[in-house]
Motif scaffolding. Structure first.
Motif, PDB file in Angstrom:
ATOM      1  N   ALA A 127      -3.872  -4.212  -9.423  1.00  0.00           N
ATOM      2  CA  ALA A 127      -2.806  -3.330  -9.894  1.00  0.00           C
ATOM      3  C   ALA A 127      -2.777  -3.290 -11.417  1.00  0.00           C
ATOM      4  N   ARG A 128      -2.910  -4.445 -12.053  1.00  0.00           N
ATOM      5  CA  ARG A 128      -2.895  -4.482 -13.530  1.00  0.00           C
ATOM      6  C   ARG A 128      -4.038  -3.657 -14.109  1.00  0.00           C
ATOM      7  N   ARG A 129      -5.188  -3.689 -13.447  1.00  0.00           N
ATOM      8  CA  ARG A 129      -6.315  -2.894 -13.926  1.00  0.00           C
ATOM      9  C   ARG A 129      -6.017  -1.402 -13.852  1.00  0.00           C
ATOM     10  N   ALA A 130      -5.100  -1.023 -12.976  1.00  0.00           N
ATOM     11  CA  ALA A 130      -4.695   0.380 -12.869  1.00  0.00           C
ATOM     12  C   ALA A 130      -3.470   0.692 -13.723  1.00  0.00           C
ATOM     13  N   GLY A 131      -2.991  -0.307 -14.470  1.00  0.00           N
ATOM     14  CA  GLY A 131      -1.827  -0.096 -15.324  1.00  0.00           C
ATOM     15  C   GLY A 131      -0.506  -0.298 -14.615  1.00  0.00           C
ATOM     16  N   LEU A 132      -0.519  -1.020 -13.489  1.00  0.00           N
ATOM     17  CA  LEU A 132       0.692  -1.252 -12.704  1.00  0.00           C
ATOM     18  C   LEU A 132       1.043  -2.730 -12.709  1.00  0.00           C
ATOM     19  N   GLU A 133       2.335  -3.022 -12.762  1.00  0.00           N
ATOM     20  CA  GLU A 133       2.821  -4.389 -12.586  1.00  0.00           C
ATOM     21  C   GLU A 133       3.618  -4.433 -11.283  1.00  0.00           C
ATOM     22  N   LEU A 134       3.122  -5.187 -10.311  1.00  0.00           N
ATOM     23  CA  LEU A 134       3.806  -5.329  -9.033  1.00  0.00           C
ATOM     24  C   LEU A 134       4.617  -6.617  -9.020  1.00  0.00           C
ATOM     25  N   ASP A 135       5.688  -6.603  -8.236  1.00  0.00           N
ATOM     26  CA  ASP A 135       6.494  -7.813  -8.054  1.00  0.00           C
ATOM     27  C   ASP A 135       6.590  -8.088  -6.560  1.00  0.00           C
ATOM     28  N   MET A 136       5.566  -8.731  -6.026  1.00  0.00           N
ATOM     29  CA  MET A 136       5.528  -8.988  -4.591  1.00  0.00           C
ATOM     30  C   MET A 136       6.595  -9.984  -4.162  1.00  0.00           C
ATOM     31  N   THR A 137       7.063 -10.822  -5.096  1.00  0.00           N
ATOM     32  CA  THR A 137       8.059 -11.830  -4.745  1.00  0.00           C
ATOM     33  C   THR A 137       9.426 -11.206  -4.462  1.00  0.00           C
ATOM     34  N   ALA A 138       9.636  -9.963  -4.934  1.00  0.00           N
ATOM     35  CA  ALA A 138      10.931  -9.315  -4.723  1.00  0.00           C
ATOM     36  C   ALA A 138      11.055  -8.690  -3.340  1.00  0.00           C
ATOM     37  N   ILE A 139       9.943  -8.560  -2.623  1.00  0.00           N
ATOM     38  CA  ILE A 139       9.951  -7.881  -1.321  1.00  0.00           C
ATOM     39  C   ILE A 139      10.347  -8.865  -0.224  1.00  0.00           C
ATOM     40  N   GLN A 140      11.400  -8.536   0.493  1.00  0.00           N
ATOM     41  CA  GLN A 140      11.874  -9.385   1.582  1.00  0.00           C
ATOM     42  C   GLN A 140      11.442  -8.874   2.950  1.00  0.00           C
ATOM     43  N   ARG A 141      11.379  -7.546   3.104  1.00  0.00           N
ATOM     44  CA  ARG A 141      11.099  -6.968   4.411  1.00  0.00           C
ATOM     45  C   ARG A 141       9.942  -5.977   4.335  1.00  0.00           C
ATOM     46  N   MET A 142       9.138  -5.957   5.392  1.00  0.00           N
ATOM     47  CA  MET A 142       8.134  -4.907   5.572  1.00  0.00           C
ATOM     48  C   MET A 142       8.813  -3.818   6.397  1.00  0.00           C
ATOM     49  N   PRO A 143       9.148  -2.671   5.792  1.00  0.00           N
ATOM     50  CA  PRO A 143       9.976  -1.695   6.497  1.00  0.00           C
ATOM     51  C   PRO A 143       9.196  -0.864   7.509  1.00  0.00           C
ATOM     52  N   ASN A 144       9.933  -0.278   8.432  1.00  0.00           N
ATOM     53  CA  ASN A 144       9.392   0.816   9.234  1.00  0.00           C
ATOM     54  C   ASN A 144       9.457   2.056   8.336  1.00  0.00           C
ATOM     55  N   THR A 145       8.326   2.704   8.112  1.00  0.00           N
ATOM     56  CA  THR A 145       8.273   3.797   7.128  1.00  0.00           C
ATOM     57  C   THR A 145       8.531   5.182   7.708  1.00  0.00           C
ATOM     58  N   ALA A 146       8.988   5.251   8.973  1.00  0.00           N
ATOM     59  CA  ALA A 146       9.172   6.563   9.599  1.00  0.00           C
ATOM     60  C   ALA A 146      10.140   7.434   8.806  1.00  0.00           C
ATOM     61  N   ARG A 147      11.278   6.872   8.376  1.00  0.00           N
ATOM     62  CA  ARG A 147      12.248   7.664   7.609  1.00  0.00           C
ATOM     63  C   ARG A 147      11.647   8.156   6.306  1.00  0.00           C
ATOM     64  N   ALA A 148      10.988   7.265   5.581  1.00  0.00           N
ATOM     65  CA  ALA A 148      10.438   7.628   4.277  1.00  0.00           C
ATOM     66  C   ALA A 148       9.355   8.691   4.408  1.00  0.00           C
ATOM     67  N   LEU A 149       8.500   8.557   5.407  1.00  0.00           N
ATOM     68  CA  LEU A 149       7.420   9.527   5.585  1.00  0.00           C
ATOM     69  C   LEU A 149       7.967  10.865   6.085  1.00  0.00           C
ATOM     70  N   ASP A 150       9.036  10.819   6.857  1.00  0.00           N
ATOM     71  CA  ASP A 150       9.655  12.072   7.286  1.00  0.00           C
ATOM     72  C   ASP A 150      10.277  12.787   6.093  1.00  0.00           C
ATOM     73  N   LEU A 151      10.879  12.020   5.186  1.00  0.00           N
ATOM     74  CA  LEU A 151      11.413  12.606   3.957  1.00  0.00           C
ATOM     75  C   LEU A 151      10.294  13.287   3.165  1.00  0.00           C
ATOM     76  N   LEU A 152       9.159  12.627   3.023  1.00  0.00           N
ATOM     77  CA  LEU A 152       8.026  13.243   2.333  1.00  0.00           C
ATOM     78  C   LEU A 152       7.569  14.513   3.036  1.00  0.00           C
ATOM     79  N   ARG A 153       7.565  14.498   4.376  1.00  0.00           N
ATOM     80  CA  ARG A 153       7.171  15.698   5.121  1.00  0.00           C
ATOM     81  C   ARG A 153       8.097  16.864   4.785  1.00  0.00           C
ATOM     82  N   ARG A 154       9.411  16.602   4.737  1.00  0.00           N
ATOM     83  CA  ARG A 154      10.360  17.680   4.456  1.00  0.00           C
ATOM     84  C   ARG A 154      10.244  18.178   3.017  1.00  0.00           C
ATOM     85  N   VAL A 155       9.925  17.300   2.100  1.00  0.00           N
ATOM     86  CA  VAL A 155       9.720  17.724   0.718  1.00  0.00           C
ATOM     87  C   VAL A 155       8.420  18.515   0.585  1.00  0.00           C
ATOM     88  N   ALA A 156       7.406  18.156   1.362  1.00  0.00           N
ATOM     89  CA  ALA A 156       6.131  18.886   1.307  1.00  0.00           C
ATOM     90  C   ALA A 156       6.319  20.358   1.658  1.00  0.00           C
TER      91      ALA A 156
END
Length: 215
Positions: A81-110
């Motif tokens: 990620a740093r090589r791509a210019g990104l700083e990730l904070d994996m320690t802040a993530i507590q849950r691996m979400p179900n992405t159905a809502r988020a991907l449906d939102l992207l579909r509607r925006v598309a």
């Protein structure tokens, strides 16, 4: 517009994949390089969500254990990620979400046909999850993130987690991220910007050859 004046890049991704965040950032860098060398060639991205964990419960799954079994070393991901210019904070993530809502939102925006808005939302969703540890499976969080990038309010209705999501339940590609250029050249993985730029250049040359063969 003939093939020699346009490059189309199909991008397969999921929001819980850090390599997809890294890959999309490399793609943005490659597009900037490409625009400098080929200013007359349009570049169009086609986004194809792939839901990697459709079986995940609505409340998501514990992140740490699942991460170790599916995504590899946190240090390896953070370095890439740093090589791509990104700083990730994996320690802040507590849950691996179900992405159905988020991907449906992207579909509607598309459906709005505004690529810049779609890509702004996509980047905001990635950043919210991998840099701030926000729950992108939560409806209220998604509404706020969408509002921040200017998504029209009529696109923000809650989507049922098991609703008609445009994302594929299982990848139709070897893995994500996966890129297909002009329907000809396929690349799997978070390749760096130089490799993606070269693939885009090859796509232009292949299209020119195909156009000439048809004349």
């Amino acid at each position: 517009m003939s093939g020699r004046n346009k490059v189309t890049i199909a991008v397969h991704f999921d929001l819980i994949c850090p390599w997809c965040f890294i890959g999309t950032r490399h793609l943005a860098l490659a597009r900037a390089l490409f625009a400098q060398k080929y200013p007359a060639v349009a570049v169009e991205s086609e986004w194809h969500p792939v839901q990697l964990l459709p079986e995940a419960p609505e409340q998501g799954l514990a992140f740490a254990e699942l991460y170790q079994t599916r995504l590899g070393s946190p240090q390896e991901v953070e370095l890439a990620a740093r090589r791509a210019g990104l700083e990730l904070d994996m320690t802040a993530i507590q849950r691996m979400p179900n992405t159905a809502r988020a991907l449906d939102l992207l579909r509607r925006v598309a459906v709005l046909g505004e690529p810049a808005l779609y890509e702004a939302l996509l980047d905001r969703l990635f950043a919210a999850y991998f840099q701030r540890g926000e729950d992108i499976g939560d409806a209220a969080t998604l509404r706020r993130l969408a509002e921040e990038v200017g998504v029209p309010s009529d696109r923000l209705a809650d989507a049922a987690p098991d609703g008609a999501c445009a994302a594929q339940a299982a990848p139709a590609v070897p893995g994500v991220p996966h890129f297909v250029l002009n329907g000809r050249l396929s690349l799997s993985g978070a390749h760096n910007a130089a490799i993606l730029f070269e693939a885009m250049s090859q796509g232009v040359q292949a299209s020119i050859a195909a156009d000439l063969a048809c004349t």
